[in-house]
Design a protein around this motif. Structure first.
Motif, short mmCIF file in Angstrom:
data_model
loop_
_atom_site.label_atom_id
_atom_site.label_comp_id
_atom_site.label_asym_id
_atom_site.label_seq_id
_atom_site.Cartn_x
_atom_site.Cartn_y
_atom_site.Cartn_z
N LEU A 54 37.77 37.45 13.54
CA LEU A 54 38.61 36.27 13.40
C LEU A 54 37.80 35.19 12.70
CD1 LEU A 54 40.07 36.40 17.00
CD2 LEU A 54 41.26 37.04 14.90
N LEU A 55 38.47 34.41 11.88
CA LEU A 55 37.75 33.46 11.03
C LEU A 55 37.79 32.03 11.55
CD1 LEU A 55 38.92 34.73 7.54
CD2 LEU A 55 36.77 35.22 8.70
N ASN A 56 36.73 31.32 11.24
CA ASN A 56 36.66 29.87 11.34
C ASN A 56 35.80 29.42 10.17
OD1 ASN A 56 33.86 29.88 12.04
ND2 ASN A 56 34.36 30.13 14.19
N ALA A 57 35.63 28.13 9.99
CA ALA A 57 34.90 27.63 8.82
C ALA A 57 33.46 28.14 8.79
CB ALA A 57 34.93 26.10 8.79
N GLN A 58 32.76 28.16 9.94
CA GLN A 58 31.36 28.61 9.96
C GLN A 58 31.24 30.09 9.59
OE1 GLN A 58 29.29 27.81 13.60
NE2 GLN A 58 29.41 25.58 13.36
N ILE A 59 32.09 30.92 10.16
CA ILE A 59 32.03 32.36 9.86
C ILE A 59 32.38 32.60 8.39
CG2 ILE A 59 33.09 34.61 10.35
CD1 ILE A 59 33.28 33.69 13.31
N TRP A 60 33.40 31.91 7.89
CA TRP A 60 33.79 32.08 6.49
C TRP A 60 32.64 31.65 5.56
CZ3 TRP A 60 36.06 34.95 3.44
CH2 TRP A 60 36.43 34.56 2.15
N ASN A 61 31.97 30.53 5.88
CA ASN A 61 30.84 30.08 5.06
C ASN A 61 29.69 31.08 5.11
OD1 ASN A 61 32.12 27.77 4.13
ND2 ASN A 61 31.37 26.52 5.83
N GLU A 103 23.46 29.21 9.86
CA GLU A 103 23.57 29.55 11.28
C GLU A 103 25.02 29.40 11.71
OE1 GLU A 103 21.81 28.13 15.61
OE2 GLU A 103 21.13 27.13 13.79
N VAL A 104 25.46 30.31 12.54
CA VAL A 104 26.82 30.25 13.09
C VAL A 104 26.70 30.02 14.58
CG1 VAL A 104 28.97 31.52 13.49
CG2 VAL A 104 27.79 31.72 11.29
N THR A 105 27.29 28.95 15.06
CA THR A 105 27.24 28.61 16.49
C THR A 105 28.63 28.62 17.13
OG1 THR A 105 27.37 26.25 15.95
CG2 THR A 105 25.16 27.19 16.22
N GLU A 106 29.66 28.62 16.31
CA GLU A 106 31.03 28.61 16.81
C GLU A 106 31.70 29.93 16.42
OE1 GLU A 106 34.17 27.94 18.79
OE2 GLU A 106 32.61 26.40 18.82
N PRO A 130 38.10 31.50 16.73
CA PRO A 130 38.85 31.28 15.49
C PRO A 130 39.39 29.85 15.44
CG PRO A 130 40.10 32.64 17.01
CD PRO A 130 38.74 32.47 17.60
N ASP A 131 39.45 29.31 14.27
CA ASP A 131 39.99 27.97 14.08
C ASP A 131 41.49 28.12 13.84
OD1 ASP A 131 40.79 25.47 13.30
OD2 ASP A 131 39.06 25.12 12.00
N ARG A 132 42.25 28.01 14.92
CA ARG A 132 43.69 28.24 14.84
C ARG A 132 44.39 27.18 13.99
NH1 ARG A 132 44.39 33.02 16.94
NH2 ARG A 132 43.26 33.52 18.81
N GLU A 133 43.76 26.00 13.83
CA GLU A 133 44.34 24.94 12.99
C GLU A 133 44.48 25.42 11.55
OE1 GLU A 133 44.83 21.32 13.42
OE2 GLU A 133 44.97 21.73 15.56
N ILE A 134 43.46 26.16 11.06
CA ILE A 134 43.51 26.59 9.67
C ILE A 134 43.90 28.05 9.52
CG2 ILE A 134 41.93 24.85 8.77
CD1 ILE A 134 39.77 27.08 8.72
#
Length: 164
Positions: free
Chosen positions: A85-92, A105-108, A111-115
């Motif tokens: 599942l994606l969020n901004a940190q994982i996508w970057n 580094e990924v700390t979160e 998933p960012d359900r907002e985006i």
């Protein structure tokens, strides 16, 4: 001269097809059982740290309408496959890997359900991935319930320059 170029191009196509067939024959695909997103990400990061050089990304939408990627990470003839599942940190992180940049580094891990639950966001992700590669494959998948879909996979090799 044109005939020589046409023959060379034809031979290259034949070589590419033979290599693809050999790869499919020898490829060992390991499907990772669904686990928490943090665990899936750590598995992906370990594979990258161990020298995996190819990331295969298939953008998908889950039953709640949220975007995610089905990923394959490949080293040699072994490929790990799983859902992330994606969020901004994982996508970057994925983009940095694909572009041969230093991995952030990924700390979160949630998933960012907002985006990611916005259909236009997943379209943007797919468009960005398409810009990074010309190598794609399509595969028809069918569930036990008889529901089928066509998955477009993007095969992305990490550039040699900038490897850690």
């Amino acid at each position: 001269m044109n005939e020589i170029l046409a023959n060379a191009a034809s031979q290259q196509v034949a070589v590419n097809r033979a290599e693809e067939q050999e790869e499919k024959t020898n490829l060992r695909v390991i499907k990772i059982k669904p686990a928490g997103n943090a665990k899936m990400f750590r598995t992906l990061a370990k594979a990258i740290a161990a020298g995996a050089t190819t990331l295969i990304v298939t953008t998908r939408v889950d039953v709640a309408g949220c975007g995610y990627v089905w990923f394959g990470i490949r080293k040699g003839y072994t490929e790990l496959d799983g859902k992330l599942l994606l969020n901004a940190q994982i996508w970057n992180y994925l983009l940095a890997f694909l572009m041969g940049k230093e991995l952030p580094e990924v700390t979160e891990f949630e998933p960012d359900r907002e985006i990611c639950c916005q259909s236009e966001w997943l379209v943007e992700v797919a468009a960005e991935v398409e810009k990074l590669t010309s190598v794609t494959s399509e595969e028809y998948n069918e569930s036990e319930e008889g529901i089928g879909y066509l998955a477009k996979k993007y095969h992305l090799s990490r550039p040699e320059k900038g490897l850690q």
